[in-house]
Design an enzyme around this catalytic site. Structure first.
Site, PDB file in Angstrom:
ATOM      1  N   SER A 198      12.130  19.251  -0.365  1.00  0.00           N
ATOM      2  CA  SER A 198      13.133  20.180   0.159  1.00  0.00           C
ATOM      3  C   SER A 198      14.510  19.890  -0.446  1.00  0.00           C
ATOM      4  O   SER A 198      14.670  19.948  -1.658  1.00  0.00           O
ATOM      5  CB  SER A 198      13.138  20.098   1.688  1.00  0.00           C
ATOM      6  OG  SER A 198      13.898  21.130   2.260  1.00  0.00           O
ATOM      7  N   ASP A 246       4.587  27.824   3.200  1.00  0.00           N
ATOM      8  CA  ASP A 246       5.970  27.330   3.283  1.00  0.00           C
ATOM      9  C   ASP A 246       6.915  28.466   3.652  1.00  0.00           C
ATOM     10  O   ASP A 246       7.104  29.415   2.886  1.00  0.00           O
ATOM     11  CB  ASP A 246       6.383  26.702   1.949  1.00  0.00           C
ATOM     12  CG  ASP A 246       7.629  25.832   2.073  1.00  0.00           C
ATOM     13  OD1 ASP A 246       8.552  26.225   2.805  1.00  0.00           O
ATOM     14  OD2 ASP A 246       7.670  24.767   1.438  1.00  0.00           O
ATOM     15  N   HIS A 296       6.151  23.657   5.289  1.00  0.00           N
ATOM     16  CA  HIS A 296       7.248  22.952   4.640  1.00  0.00           C
ATOM     17  C   HIS A 296       7.285  21.508   5.146  1.00  0.00           C
ATOM     18  O   HIS A 296       7.840  21.226   6.213  1.00  0.00           O
ATOM     19  CB  HIS A 296       8.558  23.665   4.961  1.00  0.00           C
ATOM     20  CG  HIS A 296       9.738  23.145   4.204  1.00  0.00           C
ATOM     21  ND1 HIS A 296       9.941  23.422   2.875  1.00  0.00           N
ATOM     22  CD2 HIS A 296      10.781  22.355   4.584  1.00  0.00           C
ATOM     23  CE1 HIS A 296      11.060  22.853   2.463  1.00  0.00           C
ATOM     24  NE2 HIS A 296      11.586  22.192   3.488  1.00  0.00           N
TER      25      HIS A 296
END
Length: 329
Positions: A36, A131, A165
């Site tokens: 991320s 995601d 995610h």
């Protein structure tokens, strides 16, 4: 081989250990990875210091300088992470050709290393089909960016796993489809092992139980008043027994994601992301710099939109300070 100073700014806070200065250990090769915001940070470091880094593992990240200094762009075009505005992520939405032009301009101005050095890198990418924070369209744009500088046979891209995610592991965390703290998911997939094997491999098998040790180091050695800049006071280093004597080991820097700082999840990323088990039998040092929350950055993300420094993606950024603690030979 010629020696290079590894310019890296380190930071953290989270394991219960005596805090010491970062020891001087000789590293022959340097690679980076991240999840991320940590993925964006890994891309920034890799591109800015392309002559130092040999490869990168990017999990749920996008192209270099994607946000271009704008938190709005960062949270609506480069990710879907803004409650007040709708997500604008779409195929090609990061405008990769513009980002390539900016990269080339930075290189021409010598504020980052020459882009020609990227050609020798090995890149491993991951994007889960579920995601919802950094959708695959963003990671696909990163692939387009990399392909401008790096041959396809040096890039691996895993994008067929039904994962949300998070950092994918094969033994720890939430269910693979869950979005939530600690953003480490058990997907029956060892992302850390896959990326390390792609960058360095083939590696020896990972150890069943850790034989090395963690040290907590003072991040203020690399940046004054770390918490003012969104960095924790303490960072962590995993040292396998084979690296205790110094030279001959390789260094991998693992950048955690947003809301994975010590204040958010303690030492879970440091201990559970999956890197350390591969270190023992492969002479790998695993470095875990750490962030902290600020008013401008309450989720303790890495700086990839100029919340702390407008030069965040270039070598002059306050976060990149030459340190004699690390070098490659």
């Amino acid at each position: 081989m010629r020696k290079l100073w590894l310019c890296i700014l380190l930071w953290t806070g989270a394991a219960q250990a005596q805090v010491v200065p970062l020891p001087a250990l000789r590293a022959q090769q340097v690679s980076v990875s991240g999840l991320s915001s940590g993925a964006y940070m890994a891309v920034q470091f890799e591109v800015a210091f392309s002559r130092t880094v040999i490869g990168a593992g990017i999990i749920a990240g996008g192209p270099y300088f994607c946000a271009q200094g704008s938190v709005f762009t960062a949270t609506t075009t480069c990710s879907c992470n803004e409650e007040l505005f709708s997500c604008r992520v779409r195929p090609g939405g990061t405008r990769v050709q513009n980002l390539i032009a900016i990269t080339d301009w930075f290189a021409a101005m010598q504020t980052i290393d020459p882009t020609s050095a990227l050609a020798g890198h090995r890149i491993w990418m991951f994007s889960g089909t579920l995601d919802s924070v950094v959708p695959q369209a963003v990671s696909n744009d990163l692939l387009t960016y990399y392909r401008h500088y790096i041959d396809a046979n040096r890039i691996a891209y895993k994008r067929n796993l039904a994962a949300e995610h998070a950092m994918p592991t094969d033994s720890y965390g939430n269910a693979c489809s869950v979005l939530g703290s600690p953003y480490i998911n058990n997907c029956n997939y060892d992302a850390a092992g896959e990326l390390l094997n792609w960058i360095y491999g083939p590696l020896a098998a990972r150890s069943a139980s850790l034989a090395g040790r963690f040290i907590a180091f003072d991040q203020s050695e690399f940046i004054a008043l770390p918490t003012w800049h969104g960095m924790a006071d303490v960072g962590y280093l995993y040292i396998p027994p084979s690296c205790e004597s110094g030279g001959g080991c390789r260094l991998h820097v693992a950048f955690h994601g947003c809301q994975q700082s010590p204040d958010h999840i303690g030492a879970q990323f440091v201990r559970r992301a999956g890197y350390n088990a591969w270190a023992d039998n492969n002479r790998l040092l695993i470095l875990y710099p750490q962030t902290s929350a600020t008013l401008a950055n309450p989720k303790a993300c890495w700086d990839w939109w100029a919340h702390d420094d407008t030069r965040y993606a270039q070598k002059q950024a306050a976060r990149w300070r030459p340190s004699s603690a690390w070098w490659t030979a």
